[in-house]
Design an enzyme around this catalytic site. Structure first.
Site, PDB file in Angstrom:
ATOM      1  CD  GLU A 155       9.048  54.546 -50.678  1.00 28.14           C
ATOM      2  OE1 GLU A 155       8.757  53.558 -49.992  1.00 28.14           O
ATOM      3  OE2 GLU A 155       8.713  54.663 -51.861  1.00 28.14           O
ATOM      4  CB  SER A 192       7.417  55.246 -47.338  1.00 29.16           C
ATOM      5  OG  SER A 192       8.339  54.197 -47.492  1.00 29.16           O
ATOM      6  NE  ARG A 251      -7.315  41.022 -38.434  1.00 32.24           N
ATOM      7  CZ  ARG A 251      -7.481  39.724 -38.209  1.00 32.24           C
ATOM      8  NH1 ARG A 251      -8.687  39.201 -38.114  1.00 32.24           N
ATOM      9  NH2 ARG A 251      -6.435  38.925 -38.091  1.00 32.24           N
ATOM     10  CG  ASP A 272       1.104  45.385 -48.842  1.00 33.45           C
ATOM     11  OD1 ASP A 272       1.744  44.316 -48.758  1.00 33.45           O
ATOM     12  OD2 ASP A 272       1.627  46.511 -48.692  1.00 33.45           O
ATOM     13  CB  SER A 287      11.571  44.553 -44.187  1.00 34.76           C
ATOM     14  OG  SER A 287      12.421  45.661 -44.066  1.00 34.76           O
TER      15      SER A 287
HETATM   16  N1  LIG Z   1      -8.823  52.273 -48.453  1.00 36.39           N
HETATM   17  C1  LIG Z   1      -8.170  52.190 -47.288  1.00 36.39           C
HETATM   18  N2  LIG Z   1      -8.835  51.860 -46.146  1.00 36.39           N
HETATM   19  C2  LIG Z   1      -8.199  51.781 -44.954  1.00 36.39           C
HETATM   20  N3  LIG Z   1      -6.879  52.044 -44.785  1.00 36.39           N
HETATM   21  C3  LIG Z   1      -6.168  52.390 -45.872  1.00 36.39           C
HETATM   22  C4  LIG Z   1      -6.765  52.467 -47.182  1.00 36.39           C
HETATM   23  N4  LIG Z   1      -5.813  52.829 -48.044  1.00 36.39           N
HETATM   24  C5  LIG Z   1      -4.677  52.977 -47.343  1.00 36.39           C
HETATM   25  N5  LIG Z   1      -4.870  52.733 -46.035  1.00 36.39           N
HETATM   26  C6  LIG Z   1      -3.862  52.880 -44.960  1.00 36.39           C
HETATM   27  O1  LIG Z   1      -2.810  53.728 -45.425  1.00 36.39           O
HETATM   28  C7  LIG Z   1      -1.562  53.021 -45.496  1.00 36.39           C
HETATM   29  C8  LIG Z   1      -0.750  53.463 -46.689  1.00 36.39           C
HETATM   30  O2  LIG Z   1      -1.473  53.266 -47.901  1.00 36.39           O
HETATM   31  P1  LIG Z   1      -0.856  52.453 -49.114  1.00 36.39           P
HETATM   32  O3  LIG Z   1      -1.876  52.446 -50.201  1.00 36.39           O
HETATM   33  O4  LIG Z   1      -0.380  51.155 -48.646  1.00 36.39           O
HETATM   34  O5  LIG Z   1       0.343  53.397 -49.573  1.00 36.39           O
HETATM   35  P2  LIG Z   1       1.944  53.220 -49.600  1.00 36.39           P
HETATM   36  O6  LIG Z   1       2.269  52.831 -50.992  1.00 36.39           O
HETATM   37  O7  LIG Z   1       2.479  54.558 -49.280  1.00 36.39           O
HETATM   38  O8  LIG Z   1       2.301  52.163 -48.596  1.00 36.39           O
HETATM   39  C9  LIG Z   1      -1.981  51.565 -45.499  1.00 36.39           C
HETATM   40  O9  LIG Z   1      -0.954  50.741 -45.000  1.00 36.39           O
HETATM   41  C10 LIG Z   1      -3.200  51.586 -44.579  1.00 36.39           C
HETATM   42  O10 LIG Z   1      -2.813  51.704 -43.222  1.00 36.39           O
HETATM   43 MG   LIG Z   2       1.511  50.300 -48.339  1.00 36.79          MG
END
Ligand SMILES: Nc1ncnc2c1ncn2[C@@H]1O[C@H](COP(=O)(O)OP(=O)(O)O)[C@@H](O)[C@H]1O
Ligand SMILES: [Mg+2]
Length: 343
Positions: free
Chosen positions: A15, A178, A214, A288, A313
């Protein structure tokens, strides 16, 4: 007297670029009547430089070629305690994961954001699960895959994932950000590809049941009495909020407030503060959530201890919507770091 603030940017993680954009925004908006800034750039291979050139060059990456304004004394500024406080505007590994926080702690320098343990646990998605499952925080069901075990008994692990989670699943390097290295698998072939890709980034992989969700985010700010801003909602342009949807696709939308009832917004704010306290966060974090579209159940997704921090952001925008401007937010974060360091 003005306080001296080191603003760290770049860094050794995937990142790096995002950090430069966040830091440029901080440098443009920090209250110069209160603070003297010392911008310190960290290259991808871990060299630290003080950089006194233009903010544009920080934003577009040209600072690294700018020998005239680039001084190899980046680390000395910290080691000689030439500053009063450090603001690591760094995302991901070697910045958001407790390492820089540890360096500051050794040097006795206040550092914006959560401390060593908290940063490390929040950075690691598997450990976040391990901690929070002791506190009845709802999280998506998961299976952990370790590189060594995968190399020995791939078939068995794949079967375990299919049996316990079924498709679709999300595959994530435990230490990621990211969305780098993250994929969604709808079948066995994609699961194998996804695991192999994720293993390029980490030796510990989290496989999670996909939620038809969502995405709602909460900005939390403070030390002992943390406050939550009005929650916001992300409407990703792609099937999920991947790197492209986050940074290049203008079709992704941010909604503040999230389109939820007052009651639900209040519940999510309280849940975010509860999680922030359990994980011993300080200064700031963005918590989140995923809200199941069918059951309306609220699941924690992840905690970002140094969330994206450009003026547009989500974290600063949620505070903006709650009446706290960007420059004021930067000042408060610096003061929270100093306050926490005294204890
Ligand atoms: N269990 C899940 N169910 C549905 N969507 C998910 C799930 N885990 C991650 N996502 C999707 O993937 C994106 C990135 O995952 P996240 O865990 O937030 O990783 P990062 O740390 O890279 O942001 C989330 O913003 C969401 O859109
Ligand atoms: Mg995330």
């Amino acid at each position: 007297m003005k306080k001296k603030v080191a603003i760290l940017f770049g860094g050794q993680s995937t990142e790096h670029e995002v950090s430069r954009v966040s830091a440029s925004s901080v440098l443009r908006n920090i209250d110069s009547s209160k603070y003297d800034v010392y911008p310190i750039g960290i290259t991808k291979d871990g060299k630290w430089f003080e950089y006194t050139g233009s903010i544009e060059n920080i934003e577009n990456g040209d600072w690294e070629k700018d020998e005239f304004y680039k001084n190899p004394n980046g680390q000395e500024i910290l080691f000689n305690r030439e500053v009063d406080v450090v603001f690591p505007v760094l995302h991901g590994l070697y910045g958001e994961d407790g390492t820089v926080q540890g360096l500051c702690k050794l040097l006795g320098l206040p550092c914006v954001g959560p401390g060593v343990m908290s940063s490390a646990v929040c950075m690691d998605k598997v450990y976040t699960k391990y901690v929070l499952e002791n506190f009845e925080i709802k999280q998506a069901e998961y299976v952990v895959v370790n590189a060594f075990e995968y190399s020995k008994e791939k078939e068995k692990l794949i079967e375990k994932i299919e049996k316990e989670l079924n498709y679709d699943v999300f595959i994530k390097p435990s230490n990621s950000g990211s969305s780098v290295g993250i994929s969604k698998a709808h079948n066995r072939k994609e699961l194998e590809q996804g695991l192999e890709n994720a293993l390029k980034y980490d030796r510990k992989i989290l496989v999670e049941k996909a939620i038809n969700a969502r995405e709602v985010e909460v900005a939390v700010l403070g030390n002992d009495e943390p406050m939550a801003a009005i929650p916001g909602e992300i409407i990703p342009a792609n099937e999920f909020y991947d790197y492209e949807a986050k940074y290049s696709n203008a079709e992704s939308k941010l909604l503040i407030p999230a389109n939820l009832s007052e009651e639900k917004l209040e519940f999510i704010k309280n849940e975010a503060i509860k999680i922030y306290k359990i994980l011993d966060c300080a200064g700031l974090s963005r918590v989140d959530f995923l809200i199941d579209k069918d059951t309306k159940e609220v699941y924690l997704n992840e905690i970002n201890t140094i969330p994206g921090f450009t003026k547009i952001s989500m974290y600063p925008k949620m505070w903006q919507a709650s009446g706290k401007g960007y420059s004021e937010l930067i000042s408060e974060l610096i003061e929270f770091a100093i306050e926490r360091n005294n204890i």
